[in-house]
Design a protein around this motif. Structure first.
Motif, PDB file in Angstrom:
ATOM      1  N   UNK A  11       9.192   1.102   7.074  1.00  0.00           N
ATOM      2  CA  UNK A  11      10.105   2.244   6.945  1.00  0.00           C
ATOM      3  C   UNK A  11      10.125   3.065   8.229  1.00  0.00           C
ATOM      4  N   UNK A 130      18.825  -2.642  12.879  1.00  0.00           N
ATOM      5  CA  UNK A 130      18.821  -1.315  12.265  1.00  0.00           C
ATOM      6  C   UNK A 130      19.400  -0.257  13.204  1.00  0.00           C
ATOM      7  N   UNK A 139      18.512   8.670   3.989  1.00  0.00           N
ATOM      8  CA  UNK A 139      17.837   9.242   2.829  1.00  0.00           C
ATOM      9  C   UNK A 139      17.125   8.152   2.029  1.00  0.00           C
ATOM     10  N   UNK A 140      17.609   6.931   2.168  1.00  0.00           N
ATOM     11  CA  UNK A 140      17.031   5.869   1.359  1.00  0.00           C
ATOM     12  C   UNK A 140      15.799   5.237   1.974  1.00  0.00           C
ATOM     13  N   UNK A 141      15.255   5.906   2.975  1.00  0.00           N
ATOM     14  CA  UNK A 141      13.935   5.515   3.470  1.00  0.00           C
ATOM     15  C   UNK A 141      12.862   6.456   2.940  1.00  0.00           C
ATOM     16  N   UNK A 142      13.325   7.440   2.169  1.00  0.00           N
ATOM     17  CA  UNK A 142      12.351   8.365   1.567  1.00  0.00           C
ATOM     18  C   UNK A 142      11.996   7.901   0.174  1.00  0.00           C
ATOM     19  N   UNK A 143      10.776   8.228  -0.210  1.00  0.00           N
ATOM     20  CA  UNK A 143      10.339   7.845  -1.562  1.00  0.00           C
ATOM     21  C   UNK A 143      10.928   8.802  -2.542  1.00  0.00           C
TER      22      UNK A 143
END
Lengths: 143, 143
Positions: A11, A130, A139-143
């Motif tokens: 990530x 990437x 945002x979709x790299x955050x849990x």
DNA sequence: ACAATAAAAGACAAATTTATCTTCTATTGG
DNA sequence: CCAATAGAAGATAAATTTGTCTTTTATTGT
């Protein structure tokens, strides 16, 4: 599938690739915030990847992490190999050391197909991809 | 791929399936020796599987572990689900909780194929198959 | 009923992974 | 050259996983 350390690593590097596509650098705090990870923990991970040449870093003011042309050619497999070793690429699904082609465990051939699919995916995904993604979906790299 | 606990679980159950194909029972010591695992550790694992009805057990003299007709219909997926939960079946490869079809991580679709292959393998492998194997290759359940 | 057997259960301990805190070193701009 | 910045490195701690030890409960054959 991967250790938590390795998840953070992937990530983090994807985040760096996305954020420094223009050749700039990004600080560790921003990375930690960007992927929602413990700052010092991801720092150590990135240091390790930096030592191994998978990513680049620069100390001092205006310093930070980034990817050079060579790094963009590296793959997710390189990251996984540095952090988790080769267990996922070659290890037995049942954890048997002596499992092999000639002395297979009861699931050897089935697991082999899956391992190969994972290897193929990781080896064929280059970090440069990437950077090039137009829509980063950060945002979709955050849990 | 699996936790060590889950690896022991799968190996243990395969061993029991092979050793009790005739309807007999097998003691925990023999199982531990057969798959080269810590006795009390595999004992706890098998107790859990027994509680969940995946395998059967019987206390006292002549007691031990075995599989009934119903258990032979269970699959490896059932074992994995009891021991490791559903992370491997549905979890995000990068460990992101919010990752989904509508909010995918950068590797969501690629990981999905692999997860599906793993699920398919585990769901299609029934415990009874191991009882029916003529050549058991028992040594290959040891580390 | 009784003694022996074997799994069940609970407490405890070691090892590994994950996370945090502090100090050190390199680099930059003024 | 100096102060500020930011990564590097080492020590420590928390959490989780893995492994061990002891006691309890159920079952069997005598």
């Amino acid at each position: 599938m991967f250790s938590k350390t390795c998840e953070y690593a992937i990530r983090g590097v994807i985040f760096i690739a996305q954020k420094t596509a223009d050749g700039s650098r990004i600080g560790i705090k921003e990375v930690a915030a960007g992927i929602d990870s413990p700052e010092h923990f991801i720092a150590k991970i990135l240091q390790e990847l930096s030592r191994k040449g998978i990513i680049q870093s620069q100390k001092g003011p205006t310093g930070g992490f980034y990817l050079d042309a060579q790094s963009r050619k590296h793959t997710l497999a390189d990251i996984v190999h540095v952090i988790d070793g080769d267990q996922i690429f070659t290890g037995c699904g049942l954890g048997l050391k002596q499992c092999s082609e000639t002395k297979p465990c009861p699931l050897h051939n089935e697991f082999k197909k899956i391992r190969d699919a994972i290897s193929k995916l990781l080896r064929s995904t280059h970090l440069g991809e990437f950077s090039e993604q137009l829509e980063h979906k950060l945002v979709f790299l955050k849990r």
